[in-house]
Design a protein around this motif. Structure first.
Motif, PDB file in Angstrom:
ATOM      1  N   VAL A  32      33.354  32.568  33.950  1.00 41.97           N
ATOM      2  CA  VAL A  32      34.820  32.578  33.897  1.00 41.97           C
ATOM      3  C   VAL A  32      35.343  34.013  33.827  1.00 41.97           C
ATOM      4  O   VAL A  32      36.233  34.399  34.585  1.00 41.97           O
ATOM      5  CB  VAL A  32      35.325  31.754  32.697  1.00 41.97           C
ATOM      6  CG1 VAL A  32      36.827  31.879  32.540  1.00 41.97           C
ATOM      7  CG2 VAL A  32      34.905  30.302  32.830  1.00 41.97           C
ATOM      8  N   CYS A  33      34.789  34.806  32.933  1.00 43.01           N
ATOM      9  CA  CYS A  33      35.218  36.208  32.786  1.00 43.01           C
ATOM     10  C   CYS A  33      34.854  37.026  34.024  1.00 43.01           C
ATOM     11  O   CYS A  33      35.628  37.873  34.475  1.00 43.01           O
ATOM     12  CB  CYS A  33      34.594  36.833  31.542  1.00 43.01           C
ATOM     13  SG  CYS A  33      35.188  36.108  30.003  1.00 43.01           S
ATOM     14  N   PHE A  34      33.683  36.782  34.586  1.00 38.95           N
ATOM     15  CA  PHE A  34      33.222  37.483  35.779  1.00 38.95           C
ATOM     16  C   PHE A  34      34.194  37.237  36.932  1.00 38.95           C
ATOM     17  O   PHE A  34      34.612  38.176  37.618  1.00 38.95           O
ATOM     18  CB  PHE A  34      31.815  37.004  36.156  1.00 38.95           C
ATOM     19  CG  PHE A  34      31.186  37.752  37.289  1.00 38.95           C
ATOM     20  CD1 PHE A  34      30.388  38.852  37.058  1.00 38.95           C
ATOM     21  CD2 PHE A  34      31.377  37.347  38.600  1.00 38.95           C
ATOM     22  CE1 PHE A  34      29.794  39.546  38.106  1.00 38.95           C
ATOM     23  CE2 PHE A  34      30.809  38.029  39.657  1.00 38.95           C
ATOM     24  CZ  PHE A  34      30.003  39.129  39.404  1.00 38.95           C
ATOM     25  N   ASP A  35      34.570  35.972  37.141  1.00 46.07           N
ATOM     26  CA  ASP A  35      35.487  35.623  38.227  1.00 46.07           C
ATOM     27  C   ASP A  35      36.873  36.208  37.991  1.00 46.07           C
ATOM     28  O   ASP A  35      37.536  36.662  38.923  1.00 46.07           O
ATOM     29  CB  ASP A  35      35.563  34.112  38.393  1.00 46.07           C
ATOM     30  CG  ASP A  35      34.262  33.519  38.929  1.00 46.07           C
ATOM     31  OD1 ASP A  35      33.434  34.280  39.474  1.00 46.07           O
ATOM     32  OD2 ASP A  35      34.083  32.299  38.798  1.00 46.07           O
ATOM     33  N   LYS A  36      37.323  36.215  36.742  1.00 41.36           N
ATOM     34  CA  LYS A  36      38.627  36.788  36.419  1.00 41.36           C
ATOM     35  C   LYS A  36      38.631  38.296  36.679  1.00 41.36           C
ATOM     36  O   LYS A  36      39.575  38.828  37.263  1.00 41.36           O
ATOM     37  CB  LYS A  36      38.998  36.519  34.968  1.00 41.36           C
ATOM     38  CG  LYS A  36      40.379  36.992  34.602  1.00 41.36           C
ATOM     39  CD  LYS A  36      40.711  36.686  33.166  1.00 41.36           C
ATOM     40  CE  LYS A  36      42.102  37.127  32.769  1.00 41.36           C
ATOM     41  NZ  LYS A  36      42.560  38.375  33.273  1.00 41.36           N
ATOM     42  N   GLU A  37      37.557  38.981  36.275  1.00 43.14           N
ATOM     43  CA  GLU A  37      37.458  40.419  36.532  1.00 43.14           C
ATOM     44  C   GLU A  37      37.439  40.714  38.029  1.00 43.14           C
ATOM     45  O   GLU A  37      38.062  41.669  38.486  1.00 43.14           O
ATOM     46  CB  GLU A  37      36.197  40.992  35.887  1.00 43.14           C
ATOM     47  CG  GLU A  37      36.274  41.116  34.389  1.00 43.14           C
ATOM     48  CD  GLU A  37      34.982  41.657  33.787  1.00 43.14           C
ATOM     49  OE1 GLU A  37      33.900  41.489  34.401  1.00 43.14           O
ATOM     50  OE2 GLU A  37      35.059  42.248  32.711  1.00 43.14           O
ATOM     51  N   ALA A  38      36.741  39.892  38.804  1.00 41.97           N
ATOM     52  CA  ALA A  38      36.669  40.087  40.256  1.00 41.97           C
ATOM     53  C   ALA A  38      38.045  39.899  40.886  1.00 41.97           C
ATOM     54  O   ALA A  38      38.445  40.673  41.768  1.00 41.97           O
ATOM     55  CB  ALA A  38      35.661  39.127  40.867  1.00 41.97           C
ATOM     56  N   ALA A  39      38.793  38.886  40.445  1.00 45.96           N
ATOM     57  CA  ALA A  39      40.135  38.648  40.975  1.00 45.96           C
ATOM     58  C   ALA A  39      41.068  39.800  40.606  1.00 45.96           C
ATOM     59  O   ALA A  39      41.867  40.249  41.438  1.00 45.96           O
ATOM     60  CB  ALA A  39      40.678  37.330  40.444  1.00 45.96           C
ATOM     61  N   ASP A  40      40.967  40.286  39.373  1.00 40.09           N
ATOM     62  CA  ASP A  40      41.785  41.422  38.941  1.00 40.09           C
ATOM     63  C   ASP A  40      41.463  42.670  39.752  1.00 40.09           C
ATOM     64  O   ASP A  40      42.362  43.404  40.171  1.00 40.09           O
ATOM     65  CB  ASP A  40      41.583  41.712  37.453  1.00 40.09           C
ATOM     66  CG  ASP A  40      42.148  40.625  36.564  1.00 40.09           C
ATOM     67  OD1 ASP A  40      42.948  39.791  37.050  1.00 40.09           O
ATOM     68  OD2 ASP A  40      41.767  40.600  35.379  1.00 40.09           O
ATOM     69  N   ARG A  41      40.178  42.907  39.995  1.00 41.12           N
ATOM     70  CA  ARG A  41      39.748  44.078  40.770  1.00 41.12           C
ATOM     71  C   ARG A  41      40.268  43.975  42.210  1.00 41.12           C
ATOM     72  O   ARG A  41      40.751  44.961  42.775  1.00 41.12           O
ATOM     73  CB  ARG A  41      38.219  44.174  40.755  1.00 41.12           C
ATOM     74  CG  ARG A  41      37.660  45.374  41.464  1.00 41.12           C
ATOM     75  CD  ARG A  41      36.168  45.553  41.249  1.00 41.12           C
ATOM     76  NE  ARG A  41      35.384  44.353  41.443  1.00 41.12           N
ATOM     77  CZ  ARG A  41      34.818  43.636  40.462  1.00 41.12           C
ATOM     78  NH1 ARG A  41      34.932  44.012  39.212  1.00 41.12           N
ATOM     79  NH2 ARG A  41      34.116  42.553  40.726  1.00 41.12           N
ATOM     80  N   TYR A  42      40.212  42.769  42.789  1.00 41.61           N
ATOM     81  CA  TYR A  42      40.710  42.558  44.147  1.00 41.61           C
ATOM     82  C   TYR A  42      42.202  42.883  44.227  1.00 41.61           C
ATOM     83  O   TYR A  42      42.651  43.587  45.130  1.00 41.61           O
ATOM     84  CB  TYR A  42      40.458  41.114  44.587  1.00 41.61           C
ATOM     85  CG  TYR A  42      41.092  40.787  45.913  1.00 41.61           C
ATOM     86  CD1 TYR A  42      40.487  41.153  47.107  1.00 41.61           C
ATOM     87  CD2 TYR A  42      42.311  40.122  45.977  1.00 41.61           C
ATOM     88  CE1 TYR A  42      41.075  40.869  48.321  1.00 41.61           C
ATOM     89  CE2 TYR A  42      42.912  39.836  47.183  1.00 41.61           C
ATOM     90  CZ  TYR A  42      42.283  40.207  48.343  1.00 41.61           C
ATOM     91  OH  TYR A  42      42.873  39.934  49.554  1.00 41.61           O
ATOM     92  N   GLN A  43      42.984  42.376  43.266  1.00 42.81           N
ATOM     93  CA  GLN A  43      44.424  42.628  43.258  1.00 42.81           C
ATOM     94  C   GLN A  43      44.734  44.115  43.064  1.00 42.81           C
ATOM     95  O   GLN A  43      45.642  44.659  43.704  1.00 42.81           O
ATOM     96  CB  GLN A  43      45.108  41.797  42.166  1.00 42.81           C
ATOM     97  CG  GLN A  43      45.119  40.318  42.459  1.00 42.81           C
ATOM     98  CD  GLN A  43      45.860  39.978  43.746  1.00 42.81           C
ATOM     99  OE1 GLN A  43      46.867  40.590  44.072  1.00 42.81           O
ATOM    100  NE2 GLN A  43      45.340  39.018  44.481  1.00 42.81           N
TER     101      GLN A  43
END
Length: 67
Positions: A32-43
């Motif tokens: 969950v945290c990994f996916d959230k960090e990836a989405a934040d990095r993408y944005q």
């Protein structure tokens, strides 16, 4: 086997962590945290690209180049 997430601090079963196949281990943050960090990095990167495009007046690494 359990592991502590470095982001949220929860102790979770190892199945809740993504496997790092290169290192033959698991990532330090849960899925969950990994996916959230990836989405934040993408944005964040998208905002940086958009700012560069506005600054220089053309599309750097834009989807418009490839369509």
């Amino acid at each position: 086997m359990k592991k502590k997430c470095k982001v949220c601090g929860e102790v979770l079963p190892i199945s809740k962590f993504k496997e790092n196949k290169t290192m033959r281990s698991y990532y330090n943050s849960c899925k969950v945290c990994f996916d959230k960090e990836a989405a934040d990095r993408y944005q964040r990167k998208k905002r940086e690209r958009d700012k560069m495009n506005e600054t220089f007046g053309f599309f750097l690494f834009s989807e418009k180049w490839f369509s």
